[in-house]
Scaffold this motif. Structure first.
Motif, mmCIF file in Angstrom:
data_model
loop_
_atom_site.group_PDB
_atom_site.id
_atom_site.type_symbol
_atom_site.label_atom_id
_atom_site.label_comp_id
_atom_site.label_asym_id
_atom_site.label_seq_id
_atom_site.Cartn_x
_atom_site.Cartn_y
_atom_site.Cartn_z
ATOM 1 N N VAL A 50 -8.200 -96.297 28.491
ATOM 2 C CA VAL A 50 -9.042 -97.443 28.154
ATOM 3 C C VAL A 50 -8.232 -98.408 27.296
ATOM 4 C CG1 VAL A 50 -11.117 -98.170 26.906
ATOM 5 C CG2 VAL A 50 -11.141 -96.054 28.239
ATOM 6 N N ILE A 51 -8.219 -99.666 27.675
ATOM 7 C CA ILE A 51 -7.535 -100.693 26.887
ATOM 8 C C ILE A 51 -8.451 -101.061 25.728
ATOM 9 C CG2 ILE A 51 -6.620 -103.044 26.891
ATOM 10 C CD1 ILE A 51 -6.047 -102.539 29.957
ATOM 11 N N ASP A 52 -7.982 -100.805 24.507
ATOM 12 C CA ASP A 52 -8.779 -101.093 23.319
ATOM 13 C C ASP A 52 -8.788 -102.572 22.986
ATOM 14 O OD1 ASP A 52 -9.421 -98.362 22.739
ATOM 15 O OD2 ASP A 52 -7.401 -98.119 21.925
ATOM 16 N N TYR A 53 -7.673 -103.234 23.242
ATOM 17 C CA TYR A 53 -7.533 -104.617 22.803
ATOM 18 C C TYR A 53 -6.381 -105.267 23.562
ATOM 19 C CZ TYR A 53 -6.735 -108.537 19.586
ATOM 20 O OH TYR A 53 -6.574 -109.784 19.057
ATOM 21 N N VAL A 54 -6.524 -106.546 23.844
ATOM 22 C CA VAL A 54 -5.411 -107.325 24.382
ATOM 23 C C VAL A 54 -5.071 -108.379 23.337
ATOM 24 C CG1 VAL A 54 -4.553 -108.806 26.226
ATOM 25 C CG2 VAL A 54 -6.135 -106.937 26.768
ATOM 26 N N SER A 55 -3.897 -108.250 22.778
ATOM 27 C CA SER A 55 -3.417 -109.211 21.781
ATOM 28 C C SER A 55 -2.752 -110.369 22.515
ATOM 29 C CB SER A 55 -2.399 -108.531 20.858
ATOM 30 O OG SER A 55 -1.785 -109.493 20.029
ATOM 31 N N HIS A 56 -3.247 -111.555 22.272
ATOM 32 C CA HIS A 56 -2.671 -112.754 22.884
ATOM 33 C C HIS A 56 -1.621 -113.317 21.926
ATOM 34 C CE1 HIS A 56 -5.666 -112.392 25.997
ATOM 35 N NE2 HIS A 56 -6.592 -112.272 25.060
ATOM 36 N N ALA A 57 -0.540 -112.574 21.782
ATOM 37 C CA ALA A 57 0.504 -112.884 20.810
ATOM 38 C C ALA A 57 1.142 -114.250 21.064
ATOM 39 C CB ALA A 57 1.569 -111.793 20.827
ATOM 40 N N LEU A 61 1.365 -117.255 18.331
ATOM 41 C CA LEU A 61 2.636 -117.835 17.905
ATOM 42 C C LEU A 61 2.647 -119.349 18.106
ATOM 43 C CD1 LEU A 61 4.981 -115.062 19.299
ATOM 44 C CD2 LEU A 61 4.644 -115.640 16.872
ATOM 45 N N ASP A 62 2.088 -119.819 19.214
ATOM 46 C CA ASP A 62 1.990 -121.269 19.448
ATOM 47 C C ASP A 62 1.088 -121.932 18.415
ATOM 48 O OD1 ASP A 62 3.662 -121.221 21.649
ATOM 49 O OD2 ASP A 62 2.038 -121.281 23.127
ATOM 50 N N ARG A 63 -0.055 -121.317 18.182
ATOM 51 C CA ARG A 63 -1.063 -121.888 17.284
ATOM 52 C C ARG A 63 -0.558 -121.971 15.843
ATOM 53 N NH1 ARG A 63 -4.468 -118.236 18.210
ATOM 54 N NH2 ARG A 63 -4.233 -117.039 16.313
#
Length: 145
Positions: A50-57, A61-63
């Motif tokens: 099960v994927i617990d979390y997807v980090s939109h790294a 970094l852009d933000r």
């Protein structure tokens, strides 16, 4: 004596190179970033995890680039899929409870300079090599290898 010194110097250079290469394993992905993220997600779920979390790294970094005084664009896109295996985690932590430092596990997908890559952090010798083998299976499946 010269050959001994040369051999020692080469060993040190090789060790330094290996250490730099040992931090992660990265494979090229022949396709788009979106295709790679779909493939990674499918490979993880396909292993019954099960994927617990997807980090939109990449987005983070852009933000935050301007906030930290940078104008360097590191990635066109970058996500990290974070998950765990109850069975494998218990096994490696029973071998050494301090393996908790390596949990949860992650597989990243990144696009940089028009190239898409998929990879994971390498783990120390011993029990954690079983986790690394799982990550390698997942990534190889995702890249079609």
């Amino acid at each position: 004596m010269k050959s001994l010194l040369l051999g020692g110097a080469l060993a040190l250079i090789s060790a330094g190179f290996a250490a730099a290469q040992d931090s992660s394993t990265v494979y090229d992905f022949d396709g788009s970033f979106d295709d790679a993220t779909f493939s990674v997600e499918s490979a993880i779920v396909g292993k019954g995890l099960v994927i617990d979390y997807v980090s939109h790294a990449g987005e983070m970094l852009d933000r935050t680039a301007g906030d930290v005084g940078s104008d360097v664009k590191l990635f066109e896109a970058a996500d990290i899929f974070v998950f765990c295996s109850a069975v494998l985690s218990r096994k490696v932590m029973e071998a050494d409870p301090m393996n908790i430092a390596h949990c949860p596990y992650g597989v990243f997908v990144a696009e940089r300079e028009g190239k898409v890559m998929v990879g994971y952090r390498n783990y120390p010798e011993g029990a954690m090599q079983e986790v690394q083998a799982l990550l390698d299976e997942i990534v190889r499946e995702a890249i079609g290898g």
